[in-house]
Design a protein around this motif. Structure first.
Motif, PDB file in Angstrom:
ATOM      1  N   THR A 205       0.847  -1.199   0.000  1.00  0.00           N
ATOM      2  CA  THR A 205       0.000   0.000   0.000  1.00  0.00           C
ATOM      3  C   THR A 205       0.881   1.247   0.000  1.00  0.00           C
ATOM      4  OG1 THR A 205      -1.580  -1.236   1.348  1.00  0.00           O
ATOM      5  CG2 THR A 205      -1.942   1.130   1.165  1.00  0.00           C
ATOM      6  N   TYR A 206       1.958   1.202   0.806  1.00  0.00           N
ATOM      7  CA  TYR A 206       2.876   2.338   0.914  1.00  0.00           C
ATOM      8  C   TYR A 206       3.532   2.640  -0.429  1.00  0.00           C
ATOM      9  CZ  TYR A 206       6.510   5.344   2.788  1.00  0.00           C
ATOM     10  OH  TYR A 206       7.317   6.408   3.057  1.00  0.00           O
ATOM     11  N   ARG A 207       3.842   1.552  -1.176  1.00  0.00           N
ATOM     12  CA  ARG A 207       4.480   1.730  -2.483  1.00  0.00           C
ATOM     13  C   ARG A 207       3.460   2.052  -3.580  1.00  0.00           C
ATOM     14  NH1 ARG A 207       7.436  -3.655  -3.236  1.00  0.00           N
ATOM     15  NH2 ARG A 207       6.211  -4.349  -1.469  1.00  0.00           N
ATOM     16  N   GLY A 208       2.191   2.243  -3.182  1.00  0.00           N
ATOM     17  CA  GLY A 208       1.161   2.664  -4.142  1.00  0.00           C
ATOM     18  C   GLY A 208       0.669   1.593  -5.086  1.00  0.00           C
ATOM     19  N   HIS A 209       0.724   0.332  -4.642  1.00  0.00           N
ATOM     20  CA  HIS A 209       0.250  -0.753  -5.514  1.00  0.00           C
ATOM     21  C   HIS A 209      -1.271  -0.846  -5.566  1.00  0.00           C
ATOM     22  CE1 HIS A 209       4.199  -3.293  -5.531  1.00  0.00           C
ATOM     23  NE2 HIS A 209       4.399  -2.028  -5.814  1.00  0.00           N
ATOM     24  N   PHE A 210      -1.925  -0.244  -4.544  1.00  0.00           N
ATOM     25  CA  PHE A 210      -3.377  -0.398  -4.467  1.00  0.00           C
ATOM     26  C   PHE A 210      -4.085   0.932  -4.663  1.00  0.00           C
ATOM     27  CE2 PHE A 210      -1.683  -3.735  -1.536  1.00  0.00           C
ATOM     28  CZ  PHE A 210      -1.889  -4.798  -2.397  1.00  0.00           C
ATOM     29  N   SER A 211      -5.337   0.831  -5.135  1.00  0.00           N
ATOM     30  CA  SER A 211      -6.149   2.021  -5.354  1.00  0.00           C
ATOM     31  C   SER A 211      -7.599   1.671  -5.092  1.00  0.00           C
ATOM     32  CB  SER A 211      -5.991   2.490  -6.798  1.00  0.00           C
ATOM     33  OG  SER A 211      -6.520   1.479  -7.656  1.00  0.00           O
ATOM     34  N   SER A 212      -8.482   2.648  -5.281  1.00  0.00           N
ATOM     35  CA  SER A 212      -9.902   2.366  -5.082  1.00  0.00           C
ATOM     36  C   SER A 212     -10.407   1.373  -6.130  1.00  0.00           C
ATOM     37  CB  SER A 212     -10.708   3.657  -5.159  1.00  0.00           C
ATOM     38  OG  SER A 212     -10.509   4.248  -6.431  1.00  0.00           O
ATOM     39  N   GLU A 213      -9.664   1.233  -7.244  1.00  0.00           N
ATOM     40  CA  GLU A 213     -10.051   0.297  -8.293  1.00  0.00           C
ATOM     41  C   GLU A 213      -9.542  -1.116  -8.016  1.00  0.00           C
ATOM     42  OE1 GLU A 213     -12.044   0.917 -10.996  1.00  0.00           O
ATOM     43  OE2 GLU A 213     -12.353   2.768  -9.853  1.00  0.00           O
ATOM     44  N   TYR A 214      -8.433  -1.218  -7.277  1.00  0.00           N
ATOM     45  CA  TYR A 214      -7.790  -2.518  -7.074  1.00  0.00           C
ATOM     46  C   TYR A 214      -7.214  -2.602  -5.666  1.00  0.00           C
ATOM     47  CZ  TYR A 214      -4.518  -6.377  -7.615  1.00  0.00           C
ATOM     48  OH  TYR A 214      -3.843  -7.542  -7.442  1.00  0.00           O
TER      49      TYR A 214
END
Lengths: 242, 155
Positions: A205-214
């Motif tokens: 999550t910290y590295r920005g792998h996730f979003s509201s889409e995934y």
């Protein structure tokens, strides 16, 4: 999707192609799924199936508890008195709070606020750590007085108004503590696994792998963590209170 | 599509559920301290089930989820209930298997208790039946009942 296959108009297949083309841009979508939606739902159903096997794993131990308690109610009442309900209660509140934080982590990633989600995941791990520390003190206070699982069971001494020596007069006290150590031990193992799992998704999550889409990983880890909480909801009253 | 299945549970709902869980935890501790007797266990289980339902429905979001996930969980839970109930059908009534008398276990237990209470009303002199009993009475030993002599010796 259902409408795509049932309509015979020439426009429908073309529409599907466009949809698929759009989805191909999503790096997380694996080729054997039609859409992100289907991939998410499949993963979630798979997780629920796994969780049910976990519930059945613990149910075997709950059956052992029910049978021995029904056979030796006075032993279970006396042995249960030696457990510290205040520490057990504290751990209940800690686990409930950790369930709340991971539920909020999912809430915020759904809204696209990844950093809030990250810190809530870190909070969940911290609360899990508190749970294990409390559990460590509970275990060591038992070991100090010879309250071990199985054949090493040799209770002695008095501490904080609890007479461990009196346990020796109950023929089935070792069974209670075997059940206690195995159930809380396997539960504790699940807590450790949960910490590793959430640690891994927190770093992603910290590295920005996730979003509201995934955010499938966060959702599934959350489900796993709630199950750990669920087991403790039953363990606390059965072992410490009743 | 995305909006339909990915229901975002409002912060307020999650916070309310968390508050309810804490209240129920306090309630289960209070209920355990009360002298409820045989109701202790059912009350504790009931509160635990209520807490578990809140976690499953709101935190795990089964309330807003696809029915197939609820089905999976319900069927699994059903089998847990079958597992526990049917095992207890066996283990809880095992002692009765060899009992072929027309009386129930409760009736026999009650008769035994009554007989024991009746015995308490007799003085040691009235209980003396064998020469050894009279000898013991003369030596000021209270245990005149020769049938319990074995246990009296070991104490």
């Amino acid at each position: 999707m259902a409408t795509d296959t049932t309509t015979d108009t020439p426009a429908a297949p073309a529409q599907t192609e466009v949809d698929l083309h759009d989805e191909e841009h999503l790096s997380h979508l694996q080729h054997h799924f039609v859409s992100s939606e289907q991939q998410f739902d499949s993963a979630k159903l798979g997780m629920w199936l796994f969780l049910i096997t976990e519930v059945l794993l613990f149910s075997g131990m709950f059956v052992a508890y029910a049978v021995f308690r029904q056979w030796h109610p006075e032993t279970f009442a006396a042995a249960s008195q030696t457990l510290d309900w205040q520490l057990g209660g504290l751990n209940t509140v800690v686990l409930l709070a950790s369930s709340f934080t991971i539920a909020l982590a999912i809430h915020f990633i759904q809204k696209g606020e990844a950093m809030k989600s990250f810190w809530l995941q870190v909070g969940t791990i911290a609360l899990a750590g508190v749970f294990l520390v409390v559990k460590y003190f509970e275990y060591t206070s038992k070991f100090e007085h010879g309250v071990f699982p199985g054949a090493m069971f040799d209770p002695h001494g008095v501490a904080h108004g609890v007479d461990y020596g009196a346990l020796a007069s109950y023929a089935y006290a070792p069974q209670f503590f075997s059940i206690y150590f195995v159930m809380t031990g396997i539960h504790g193992f699940h807590v450790v696994v949960g910490m590793i799992l959430i640690g891994w998704i927190a770093s992603r999550t910290y590295r920005g792998h996730f979003s509201s889409e995934y955010y499938t990983h966060i959702e599934l880890s959350g489900l796993y963590w709630h199950l750990v909480d669920l087991v403790w909801i039953f363990l606390f009253p059965l072992l410490y209170l009743v | 599509m995305s909006h339909d299945s990915h229901h975002i549970i409002p912060f307020k709902t999650l916070a309310t559920v968390f508050g309810a869980l804490i209240v129920l935890t306090v309630l289960t501790v209070v209920a355990a301290a009360l002298p409820l007797g045989p109701l202790d266990m059912p009350v504790a289980i009931l509160i635990a089930v209520a807490k578990a339902s809140l976690v499953v429905l709101y935190f795990m979001a089964l309330k807003y989820d696809k029915p197939v996930n609820s089905l999976t969980f319900s069927v699994g839970t059903l089998f847990v209930v079958i597992f526990i109930t049917f095992t207890l059908f066996d283990t809880a009534f095992r002692g009765d298997l060899g009992d072929v008398s027309s009386q129930t276990v409760d009736e026999i237990t009650r008769q035994e208790t009554e007989a024991g209470e009746r015995q308490q009303q007799f003085t040691p002199e009235q209980m003396a039946v064998s020469p050894a009993d009279y000898e013991a009475l003369q030596n000021n030993e209270s245990a005149a009942d020769t049938t319990t002599a074995d246990t009296a010796d070991t104490e």
